[in-house]
Motif scaffolding. Structure first.
Motif, PDB file in Angstrom:
ATOM      1  N   ARG A  36       8.812  -3.024   3.442  1.00 17.01           N
ATOM      2  CA  ARG A  36       9.109  -2.065   4.510  1.00 17.01           C
ATOM      3  C   ARG A  36       9.012  -2.763   5.857  1.00 17.01           C
ATOM      4  NH1 ARG A  36      12.178   1.433   3.908  1.00 17.01           N
ATOM      5  NH2 ARG A  36      11.168   2.322   2.081  1.00 17.01           N
ATOM      6  N   ALA A  89       7.786   6.061   7.713  1.00 17.66           N
ATOM      7  CA  ALA A  89       6.571   6.750   7.256  1.00 17.66           C
ATOM      8  C   ALA A  89       5.930   5.867   6.207  1.00 17.66           C
ATOM      9  CB  ALA A  89       6.950   8.094   6.661  1.00 17.66           C
ATOM     10  N   SER A  90       5.039   4.997   6.643  1.00 21.04           N
ATOM     11  CA  SER A  90       4.433   4.057   5.704  1.00 21.04           C
ATOM     12  C   SER A  90       3.046   3.659   6.185  1.00 21.04           C
ATOM     13  CB  SER A  90       5.323   2.822   5.592  1.00 21.04           C
ATOM     14  OG  SER A  90       4.587   1.730   5.101  1.00 21.04           O
ATOM     15  N   GLY A  91       2.090   3.852   5.301  1.00 19.93           N
ATOM     16  CA  GLY A  91       0.717   3.469   5.634  1.00 19.93           C
ATOM     17  C   GLY A  91       0.650   1.976   5.920  1.00 19.93           C
ATOM     18  N   LEU A  92       1.447   1.229   5.174  1.00 17.96           N
ATOM     19  CA  LEU A  92       1.456  -0.221   5.350  1.00 17.96           C
ATOM     20  C   LEU A  92       1.852  -0.585   6.786  1.00 17.96           C
ATOM     21  CD1 LEU A  92       2.957  -2.662   2.821  1.00 17.96           C
ATOM     22  CD2 LEU A  92       3.622  -2.864   5.186  1.00 17.96           C
ATOM     23  N   TYR A 121      13.879  -2.621  -5.609  1.00 14.71           N
ATOM     24  CA  TYR A 121      13.006  -1.662  -4.916  1.00 14.71           C
ATOM     25  C   TYR A 121      12.895  -0.342  -5.678  1.00 14.71           C
ATOM     26  CZ  TYR A 121      11.566   1.767  -1.395  1.00 14.71           C
ATOM     27  OH  TYR A 121      10.932   2.789  -0.731  1.00 14.71           O
ATOM     28  N   ASN A 125       9.531   0.691  -7.888  1.00 12.99           N
ATOM     29  CA  ASN A 125       9.129   2.095  -7.738  1.00 12.99           C
ATOM     30  C   ASN A 125       9.303   2.979  -8.965  1.00 12.99           C
ATOM     31  OD1 ASN A 125       7.955   2.138  -5.161  1.00 12.99           O
ATOM     32  ND2 ASN A 125       9.978   1.753  -4.294  1.00 12.99           N
ATOM     33  N   TRP A 160       5.099   1.169  -9.612  1.00 11.89           N
ATOM     34  CA  TRP A 160       4.423   2.269  -8.891  1.00 11.89           C
ATOM     35  C   TRP A 160       3.740   3.248  -9.861  1.00 11.89           C
ATOM     36  CZ3 TRP A 160       3.235   3.293  -3.845  1.00 11.89           C
ATOM     37  CH2 TRP A 160       2.905   4.611  -3.504  1.00 11.89           C
ATOM     38  N   ASP A 163       1.807  -6.170  -0.968  1.00 15.23           N
ATOM     39  CA  ASP A 163       2.179  -5.149  -1.947  1.00 15.23           C
ATOM     40  C   ASP A 163       2.888  -5.586  -3.211  1.00 15.23           C
ATOM     41  OD1 ASP A 163       1.357  -2.641  -2.251  1.00 15.23           O
ATOM     42  OD2 ASP A 163       2.638  -1.746  -0.762  1.00 15.23           O
ATOM     43  N   TYR A 164       3.115  -4.546  -4.012  1.00 14.81           N
ATOM     44  CA  TYR A 164       3.573  -4.707  -5.397  1.00 14.81           C
ATOM     45  C   TYR A 164       5.034  -5.108  -5.503  1.00 14.81           C
ATOM     46  CZ  TYR A 164       5.308  -0.045  -4.347  1.00 14.81           C
ATOM     47  OH  TYR A 164       5.934   1.022  -3.756  1.00 14.81           O
ATOM     48  N   HIS A 176      -1.485  -3.000  -2.101  1.00 11.25           N
ATOM     49  CA  HIS A 176      -1.866  -1.756  -1.411  1.00 11.25           C
ATOM     50  C   HIS A 176      -2.054  -0.569  -2.341  1.00 11.25           C
ATOM     51  CE1 HIS A 176      -1.128  -2.853   2.918  1.00 11.25           C
ATOM     52  NE2 HIS A 176      -0.571  -3.885   2.303  1.00 11.25           N
ATOM     53  N   ILE A 177      -1.727  -0.735  -3.604  1.00 14.64           N
ATOM     54  CA  ILE A 177      -1.847   0.420  -4.512  1.00 14.64           C
ATOM     55  C   ILE A 177      -2.951   0.114  -5.529  1.00 14.64           C
ATOM     56  CG2 ILE A 177       0.538   1.140  -4.135  1.00 14.64           C
ATOM     57  CD1 ILE A 177       1.327  -0.174  -6.763  1.00 14.64           C
ATOM     58  N   ARG A 186       4.446  11.319   2.741  1.00 16.61           N
ATOM     59  CA  ARG A 186       5.744  11.018   2.169  1.00 16.61           C
ATOM     60  C   ARG A 186       5.860  11.919   0.954  1.00 16.61           C
ATOM     61  NH1 ARG A 186       6.428   7.047  -0.746  1.00 16.61           N
ATOM     62  NH2 ARG A 186       4.251   6.490  -0.968  1.00 16.61           N
ATOM     63  N   SER A 241      11.276  10.455   0.674  1.00 18.47           N
ATOM     64  CA  SER A 241      10.979   9.076   0.308  1.00 18.47           C
ATOM     65  C   SER A 241      11.649   8.758  -1.025  1.00 18.47           C
ATOM     66  CB  SER A 241       9.451   8.966   0.180  1.00 18.47           C
ATOM     67  OG  SER A 241       9.062   7.700  -0.241  1.00 18.47           O
ATOM     68  N   ARG A 242      12.201   7.551  -1.123  1.00 19.02           N
ATOM     69  CA  ARG A 242      12.778   7.048  -2.391  1.00 19.02           C
ATOM     70  C   ARG A 242      13.656   8.109  -3.063  1.00 19.02           C
ATOM     71  NH1 ARG A 242       6.778   4.811  -4.112  1.00 19.02           N
ATOM     72  NH2 ARG A 242       6.477   3.646  -2.196  1.00 19.02           N
TER      73      ARG A 242
HETATM   74  O1  F6P Z   1       1.020   2.414  -0.935  1.00 21.41           O
HETATM   75  C1  F6P Z   1       1.943   1.439  -0.886  1.00 21.41           C
HETATM   76  C2  F6P Z   1       2.894   1.642   0.238  1.00 21.41           C
HETATM   77  O2  F6P Z   1       3.484   0.453   0.618  1.00 21.41           O
HETATM   78  C3  F6P Z   1       2.161   2.256   1.383  1.00 21.41           C
HETATM   79  O3  F6P Z   1       1.525   1.325   2.135  1.00 21.41           O
HETATM   80  C4  F6P Z   1       3.203   3.036   2.055  1.00 21.41           C
HETATM   81  O4  F6P Z   1       2.727   4.168   2.641  1.00 21.41           O
HETATM   82  C5  F6P Z   1       4.163   3.359   0.969  1.00 21.41           C
HETATM   83  O5  F6P Z   1       3.938   2.521  -0.087  1.00 21.41           O
HETATM   84  C6  F6P Z   1       5.531   3.274   1.522  1.00 21.41           C
HETATM   85  O6  F6P Z   1       6.478   3.284   0.575  1.00 21.41           O
HETATM   86  P1  F6P Z   1       7.935   2.816   0.887  1.00 21.41           P
HETATM   87  O7  F6P Z   1       7.845   1.565   1.657  1.00 21.41           O
HETATM   88  O8  F6P Z   1       8.529   2.641  -0.460  1.00 21.41           O
HETATM   89  O9  F6P Z   1       8.565   3.907   1.659  1.00 21.41           O
END
Ligand code: F6P
Length: 744
Positions: free
Chosen positions: A277, A295-298, A357, A362, A366, A413-414, A437-438, A544, A581-582
């Motif tokens: 992301r 919208a991503s915690g990362l 992705y 995912n 995921w 991340d994964y 991150h997961i 998300r 999301s996704r």
């Molecule tokens: O939890 C893993 C993560 O990368 C988070 O940090 C983030 O909130 C989320 O997945 C975002 O997902 P994506 O990048 O697929 O929208």
């Protein structure tokens, strides 16, 4: 003032040149017209008389000539007749006394036997003189001169000059007034507002930029000044914060401290972050390009770290206007208004993105890692795309670190299990960390992945593998132990595979102390008004749309709450912000429908004429907008069925500088290990979650304050700068591997 004088001067000069030019041409034309008219009249008179006079002159009959002239003389038209020696014979009375003894036109006419004409002052007045030869047998015997008054020519000329002067004055005056009005409304007044604004910013008060009429002119300036003000404000706040911490003897990590740490400990080594992301994406909306924070915690976590440390962030360019906003190599400076680091975008084809992705990451990893009863899907084609995308990212990273010595590479991340080994194979001197991150599941759960060995081997290419909790580290070490030929050091948490050693450590990720730099001034009342809510209590959820977040469970718990405690009906509204999301994954599309249907059902079942228990706002929301919801809610719900950390919980706490608000937090979110003052719930237990809502609403102000204060302490101490500092410190301590020489 000088500018106004210059502007008015320029206007007057331009008007003068234009009007003067036109006046000149107009006067010339008018003069030509009048002269032609005189000529025509003179010719008519001359030709008319010539025939009658010629015989008289030839005979030398002065009396005969006088008789004829008497008939033709007029006050504005004199006539004179000359003999063969150009001497005056007879003239009409009005010119007779004024005529000079000889006239050049007459002399010419007699001498050349041809008409001669021109202007001449006769008796102090301008006259047009037309002299025609009088002949006998084609030989000149005298001349006839017609004098037409030409004074009106000059009068007409002056009249025209005068009119044009008036026109010039009027035009110059009107244009000047309009220009001055325009300057005042479009330049002077906005400039005055801008200068008031910059003064306020300089004084440390954050005031939004003034409304200016022409954003094309002042927009860029306003943006620059706003950026400058934000930097100043940040620097000032950071300095004050640092000073306060020094006074209090506290050693909290701040942006400033991380900057110093990076410059001292890393001494100029390049830092590269890799994530799928990107921190900002550019998308086309209504014909314009918009900048979005995904919208991503990362992203919430890594962006402040990158702003502090600088370096390069390599990420997938996923916005439909991303290519236009980056250079030929896919690079751009971020943030755009105050560049701190470089974003390097990686371009993936739609097929690559689908396989890597959506598919493997995912639909496979995921659900595999979250274990929330959604079955992982592993397709060989997705795996191939995943490897291909990892190779592409590896190439990009290698390109970025080509000229850097001992760079630090933080992979996120994964999406990138194979990436550490790909980079290390080419650049053993690079220090590579992979942060997952997961959650990391137990060995049995992970074992269903057909490519578990390849994934683990790729990850063990890293010098350091990080997870949010020690529990995930233990799961990972056990998985490695039971899958690959390795040696695990359970005392130091390292894995040795062949010559390579990988440390495995927990680094609970967090947020920056400030969720947004310039929080909006929106009050709770304004927020309620905007939402059309009159209820006394406000709950909020920010997610998300992901099946791991426990959204249907949360909505059912809210329904349960209202059924169990009807006295709260019409007194509480729960606002759910849901970012799609996704969406091309079936399970996510189903979830979006399920959430909408559940909201509808709960609202229909419980809602009244003026009250909807749940307000569902689906769509992308920028951080500044989310800030108001966090800040004004009575409680925030995080009901993840399983979550590595969950930064929404920490964001909510970080925003509550009023030390109020209650956090309801799932025990299955990593954040629950740190935020023990939240109301910890099991999201599968609807009654228990409903009970937590009641507790939140009925909690005393003192208890709310005490809990929030403690949670804020945790979040401010365990912030993202500390996370980055500890991770970088650990990574930079790892000795360099020089080819052929064993690391010490
Ligand atoms: O939890 C893993 C993560 O990368 C988070 O940090 C983030 O909130 C989320 O997945 C975002 O997902 P994506 O990048 O697929 O929208």
């Amino acid at each position: 003032m000088k500018f106004t004088i210059r502007l008015v001067g320029a206007i007057w000069l331009s008007v003068l040149i234009v009007i003067g030019g036109f006046a000149f041409l107009q006067i010339r034309e008018e003069r030509e017209r009048l002269v032609d008219d005189l000529k025509r009249r003179a010719v008519l008179v001359g030709e008319g008389l010539k025939e009658a006079i010629e015989p008289q002159v030839a005979r030398g009959s002065t009396v005969g000539v006088e008789r004829i002239l008497k008939k033709f003389g007029r006050p504005t038209r004199g006539i004179a007749v000359y003999d063969r020696f150009a001497g005056l014979m007879v003239a009409t009375p009005d010119v007779a006394k004024l005529l000079p003894p000889s006239l050049p036109e007459v002399t010419d006419a007699v001498a050349n036997n041809a008409v001669s004409q021109g202007f001449r002052v006769v008796g102090g007045r301008l006259a047009y003189v037309y002299a025609a030869p009088l002949t006998q047998d084609e030989r000149p015997v005298g001349a006839l001169a017609v004098f037409l008054d030409a004074e009106h020519l000059q009068a007409a000329e002056w009249d025209l000059w005068w009119r044009n002067a008036l026109r010039f004055l009027a035009l110059a005056l009107v244009i000047s007034l309009i220009a001055l009005g325009l300057v005042r409304s479009s330049v002077t007044a906005p400039m005055a507002k801008m200068s008031e604004w910059t003064k306020a910013l300089r004084a440390g008060r954050y005031v939004p930029p003034p409304e200016v009429p022409d954003t094309n002119v002042f927009g860029p300036l306003a943006r620059e000044v706003a950026g400058l003000a934000r930097s100043m404000q940040r620097a000032r706040a950071a300095a004050e914060h640092e000073a306060a911490l020094r006074l209090a003897g506290e050693s909290i990590w701040t942006e400033e401290r991380l900057k110093q740490f990076v410059s001292l400990r890393l001494s100029g080594r390049l830092l590269v972050v890799v994530s799928n992301r990107e921190p900002v994406s550019h998308v086309r909306k209504g014909g314009r390009i918009q900048t979005l924070t995904p919208a991503s915690g990362l992203v919430t976590a890594m962006d402040p770290m990158m702003r502090a440390c600088g370096g390069v962030w390599v990420a997938h360019g996923s916005g439909d206007a991303d290519r236009e906003t980056a250079d030929a190599r896919g690079r751009l400076a971020v943030p755009e208004d105050d560049p701190r680091y470089t974003l390097r975008r990686v371009w993936l084809t739609a097929a690559e993105e689908r396989g890597y992705y959506y598919g493997f990451a995912n639909e496979g990893l995921w659900p595999l890692c979250h274990i929330v009863h959604t079955r992982p899907v592993f397709r060989p084609d997705d795996w191939a795309s995943y490897l291909e995308a990892n190779r592409k990212f590896a190439e990009t990273v290698l390109d970025e670190i080509r000229n850097a010595e001992e760079p630090l590479v933080l992979i996120q991340d994964y999406h990138f299990a194979p990436l550490p080994a790909l980079i290390k194979a080419e650049r053993p001197d690079a220090r590579v960390a992979l942060f997952w991150h997961i959650p990391w599941p137990n060995f049995e759960a992970f074992a269903i992945c057909p490519w578990q060995q390849e994934l683990l081997a790729g990850m063990l290419g890293a010098d350091l593998v990080g997870f949010h909790t020690q529990y995930y580290c233990n799961n990972f070490l056990e998985t490695v132990d039971r899958t690959l030929e390795t040696r695990i050091d359970w005392e130091h948490f390292t894995v040795t595979r062949g010559e390579r050693v990988t440390a495995v450590k927990p680094f609970p990720i967090s947020v920056a102390p400030e969720f947004v730099d310039d929080p909006p001034q929106r009050t709770r009342e304004e927020l309620r008004r905007q939402l059309g809510i009159s209820a006394e209590f406000l709950g909020v959820g920010v997610e998300r749309l992901d099946y791991t977040k426990g959204l249907p469970e949360r909505l059912r718990a809210i329904q349960w709450f209202f059924e169990r405690y009807p006295e709260y009906r019409e007194r509480l509204v729960f606002v759910q912000l849901g970012a799609p999301s996704r969406t091309s994954i079936k399970r996510y599309a189903e979830l979006a429908l399920e959430v909408e249907a559940t909201v509808r059902e709960v609202n229909q079942r419980l809602g009244t004429k003026g009250w909807r228990p749940i307000v569902y706002l689906s769509g992308h929301h920028e951080h500044r907008e989310i800030w108001s919801y966090y800040r004004h809610a009575d409680f925030c719900m995080v009901t993840s069925l399983h979550d590595g950390m969950n930064l929404v919980a920490k964001e909510f706490v970080s925003v509550r500088d009023d030390e109020d608000g209650v956090l309801i937090l799932s025990r299955f979110a990593g954040a629950s290990h740190e935020l023990r003052d939240a109301l910890i719930i099991n999201p599968y237990d609807l009654a228990g979650t409903a009970e937590a809502i009641r507790t939140a609403l009925e909690m005393s102000k003192d208890e709310r304050r005490a809990r929030m204060t403690r949670m804020r302490h945790v979040v401010s101490e365990h912030n993202i700068y500390r996370w980055a500092g500890l991770l970088l410190s650990e990574l930079s301590r790892i000795p360099v591997e020089t080819p052929g020489v064993k690391a010490s």
